[in-house]
Design an enzyme around this catalytic site. Structure first.
Site, short mmCIF file in Angstrom:
data_model
loop_
_atom_site.label_atom_id
_atom_site.label_comp_id
_atom_site.label_asym_id
_atom_site.label_seq_id
_atom_site.Cartn_x
_atom_site.Cartn_y
_atom_site.Cartn_z
N ASP A 299 0.87 -1.18 0.00
CA ASP A 299 0.00 0.00 0.00
C ASP A 299 0.91 1.24 0.00
O ASP A 299 2.14 1.13 0.08
CB ASP A 299 -0.96 0.00 1.20
CG ASP A 299 -2.19 0.88 0.94
OD1 ASP A 299 -2.12 1.76 0.04
OD2 ASP A 299 -3.21 0.73 1.62
C1 NOJ Z 1 -3.95 3.98 0.20
C2 NOJ Z 1 -5.13 3.09 0.29
O1 NOJ Z 1 -5.11 2.36 1.49
C3 NOJ Z 1 -5.25 2.12 -0.87
O2 NOJ Z 1 -6.47 1.44 -0.75
C4 NOJ Z 1 -5.12 2.84 -2.17
O3 NOJ Z 1 -5.33 1.96 -3.24
C5 NOJ Z 1 -3.75 3.50 -2.21
N1 NOJ Z 1 -3.67 4.47 -1.13
C6 NOJ Z 1 -3.46 4.17 -3.55
O4 NOJ Z 1 -4.13 5.36 -3.65
#
Ligand code: NOJ
Length: 749
Positions: free
Chosen positions: A281
């Site tokens: 993530d």
């Molecule tokens: C953080 C989020 O937790 C995740 O779900 C998302 O896809 C990413 N950022 C990318 O934006």
């Protein structure tokens, strides 16, 4: 009676590794050859470049790095000309010409916004969910996006957690079915199709169990619960061919997911034979320093790749450190090669080497068909929670309608949480839709009452009340602005914000029929508001076409059919509350004495010693799977082909469903099973099947369900996945708290 046979063995066909055709196997072998031959030509720097995903802030800086082979993927570039420009640099100016994968959070629509995933789950209709993801993929791929970070299939049992909005709710089976549907929609029939976008099963794993519902917080889920509750939707995603997985931000039992080799390697790669990409993530690798789990970026990079991560989102610890780690033998070159193989494999599968560019200009966005699909999804997502005296649908007796509330005409807010690309100018609100579609039938008096959902200024309520006095009925739109749910938007108080509750109560005091429509990102605590309303519709943020969908429901053109994908608490303190709780040694009785009935100076044990809250009791406001219709359904004649089975058998269930009311309607029939005694304690009930059944007024049908006994397996005391012989109870009914019941037994062979 019209006999139809619904054999529901698999609602969405799931292709497990072994079902590939000969042709597919050959194509896979050809791709593996290409991957290996490319890998052989790559320098270590180029390999680490492929493992690096960046979110560009400056085009020229990015271009330089792409030219040098330092980037494998980008996120958040949505201008197709710009995407083609950067892709051309990757393909024509980098040494090996490896194309980039362009990614974006396309979660519940790209331009045409669909109901938030929690609303999509409320449809209990995987077909409509799949269609929604297909539309999103068509629109997003038109801008060059070939990878989305969806579906989020975190089992979510705590509405304080803002990301419950992005989930398919509290149930593992529902998350598995809906997640699979989304994956099939995004990825289409073949990843090679230019409108296919790679899906991403996230967040691996247990992120939805954040302690206290506070986002990014730690989780403490033991392996058995992980395997019985949190992993099954991910297993279904892997089986459905989901191209990528994302590690989650949380640490579980002290181990951050980005470095959890048990889930990433032992489970995902070894047990499930997964060959897609695992991406971190956003900066979750580097955040392991904040967790106090890694000393610095280098330590974080080593722990991530050694645990099985292939690509790092934005924090660049891999590209900055892994060359040295390899020199120090802290990471092996095989580990790097495996990661790069996974990345190149997806690029070949997506056809990016043959077809790296996107055709411009495109005209698919907001296509009429897309809007209609979004409207159908919104219609089916709306849940009728209460309808006293058949307040709904509005009849022609309603000549003047007071439309009230901060969410009645809030185009931005009704789109919901993940709308980087949604445009409020394209959103159709309930106010606009009622006027446009039913303006010839009713005179509309509009008063907001409150400016926005958190508004505490009650000055406008008097005008709203005065409009109500002049009307034959009132419909009041309340709920949450979109900022109140989604990532990082946790709440400790689940009541309606601002003065919304007061607004509803003052409208109800007029004596006019009041219909409350809640548009929100989570299940809120609305016990008092339900009590004073004549009818209540719950619409998890319904997206672009929410207005027309709700208007058609209010006026009876569409009969509501949504069901709650989460349990609604009576009070915030009941959270986490979910239907599949384990059986306790001291279950509550339905007749427990509650706080106001307890005499002063009551003896300590006089109220019994059972598992319930003195002030809230134990029952929810609305159970999981609950939802009314304008018509009524009756279940009868439940029978089993056999009630004595072995683990190899299939349970055959049949019952009669009758539409006993005067409207045509759709019922979501639900099958739950309880394993009475296990080697470990078991849930009170577990959802095993569901199906939408549409019947004309007064029509009946014979419904047949089949459930292989093997689907009653679980991870027991010895951590083996087996069906334990013994006695079971099943329920077939309209929600998780009600149904016809039968017992059956499973014997050892
Ligand atoms: C953080 C989020 O937790 C995740 O779900 C998302 O896809 C990413 N950022 C990318 O934006």
């Amino acid at each position: 009676m019209k006999p139809i046979k619904l054999i529901i063995t698999a609602l969405i066909s799931v292709c497990i590794g072994g079902c590939s055709s000969q042709k597919e196997l050959q194509a896979d072998a050809a791709i593996e050859n290409k991957v290996d031959s490319l890998l052989n030509q790559m320098t270590l720097e180029e390999k680490l470049g492929q493992m690096n995903q960046l979110s560009p802030w400056n085009f020229e800086d990015l271009a330089k790095r792409v030219r040098k082979g330092e980037v494998g993927s980008i996120l958040n570039m949505v201008n197709p000309e710009e995407v083609n420009k950067i892709q051309k640099i990757a393909v024509e100016e980098s040494r090996l010409g490896i194309p980039l994968i362009v990614s974006r959070d396309v979660i519940h629509g790209y331009k045409t916004i669909f109901p938030i995933p929690l609303g999509q789950a409320a449809t209990f209709n995987p077909e409509v969910v799949k269609e929604g993801a297909r539309v999103a993929a068509i629109e997003a791929s038109a801008d060059g996006i070939r990878w989305t970070f969806a579906p989020m299939i975190d089992v979510s049992r705590d509405p304080r957690w803002g990301r419950i909005a992005e989930s398919c709710g509290e149930d593992p089976y529902l998350n598995a079915i809906m997640g699979t549907a989304m994956i099939k929609g995004y990825q289409g029939d073949s990843l090679n199709d230019p409108t296919a976008i790679a899906a991403c099963a996230k967040h691996f794993v247990a992120y939805g169990a954040a302690e206290g519902g506070r986002d990014y917080n730690s989780t403490f889920i033991p392996e058995r619960v992980l395997r019985n509750v949190y992993l099954p939707p991910f297993k279904a995603a892997a089986d459905a061919g989901c191209a990528t997985f994302m590690t989650s931000f949380n640490d579980n039992d002290g181990v951050p997911s980005t470095a959890n080799s048990f889930v990433l390697k032992d489970v995902l790669r070894k047990e499930w034979k997964y060959d897609g990409i695992v991406v971190t993530d956003w900066a979750s690798a580097l955040e392991m320093v904040n967790h106090g789990f890694c000393t610095d970026g280098k330590d974080a990079a080593e722990k991530s790749v050694n645990a099985g991560v292939d690509m790092e989102m934005v924090s660049e610890t891999f590209i900055q450190n892994l060359k040295q780690s390899i020199a120090e033998n802290k990471v092996s070159i095989e580990t790097i090669d495996n990661a790069v193989r996974n990345i190149l494999r997806l690029k070949f599968r997506l056809g990016l080497f043959d077809n790296p560019y996107v055709a411009t200009p495109q005209t698919v966005k907001y296509a009429e068909k897309h809007l209609q699909t979004a409207k159908t999804a919104a219609e089916q997502s709306v849940i009728l929670l209460k309808n006293e005296n058949q307040t709904l649908p509005f009849t022609d007796k309603i000549k003047t309608l007071a439309v009230i509330g901060p969410m009645a005409d809030a185009p931005y807010e009704q789109m919901g949480t993940w709308v980087f690309d949604g445009e409020k100018e394209h959103t159709q609100t309930p106010l606009i839709a009622i006027k446009k579609m039913y303006g010839d039938k009713v005179k509309v008096l509009f008063e907001k009452g409150l400016e926005y959902s958190r508004d505490k200024n009650t000055a406008g309520i008097a005008r709203a009340v005065s409009a109500a006095h002049q009307a034959d009925a009132v419909v009041v739109f309340v709920g949450e602005e979109s900022i109140l749910s989604g990532e990082a938007h946790s709440l400790a108080n689940l009541n309606l914000q601002g003065a919304q509750s007061q607004l509803i109560k003052e409208l109800a005091a007029t004596g006019k029929p009041v219909v409350t429509v809640v548009m929100a990102g989570r299940q809120l605590v609305i016990a008092d508001e339900v009590k004073v309303s004549d009818a209540v519709l719950y619409s998890f943020h319904p997206g672009t076409m929410g207005g027309p969908a709700i208007a058609d429901i209010l006026f009876g053109k569409v009969n509501p059919s949504g069901k709650t994908p989460v349990t609604f608490p009576r009070m915030s303190g009941q959270v986490p509350i979910y239907y599949a709780q384990h059986k306790t040694g001291r279950p509550a009785n339905p007749t427990e004495m509650l706080i106001d009935e307890i005499p002063v100076e009551a003896g300590q044990t006089s109220v019994g010693c059972r598992s319930f809250y003195l002030d809230a009791g134990n029952s929810p406001l609305f159970p999981f799977g609950y939802g009314l219709s304008y018509t009524t359904f009756e279940y009868s004649n439940l029978s089993l082909a056999s009630d004595k089975l072995t683990a190899q058998d299939t349970l055959s269930i049949s019952f009669t469903l009758k539409n006993t009311g005067k409207y045509d309607g759709t019922e979501v029939i639900q099958l739950y099973v309880q394993d009475k005694v296990g080697s470990v304690t078991r849930p009170v009930k577990e959802l095993k099947r569901f199906q939408r059944v549409t019947l004309k007024a007064r029509e009946s049908t014979q419904v047949s369900l089949s459930l292989p006994v093997s689907e009653l397996a679980f991870w027991g005391y010895d951590m083996n996945y087996t069906v334990e012989p013994g006695d079971f109870t099943l329920w077939v009914g309209t929600n998780s708290a009600k149904g016809l019941t039968k017992d059956f037994s499973v014997s050892a062979l």
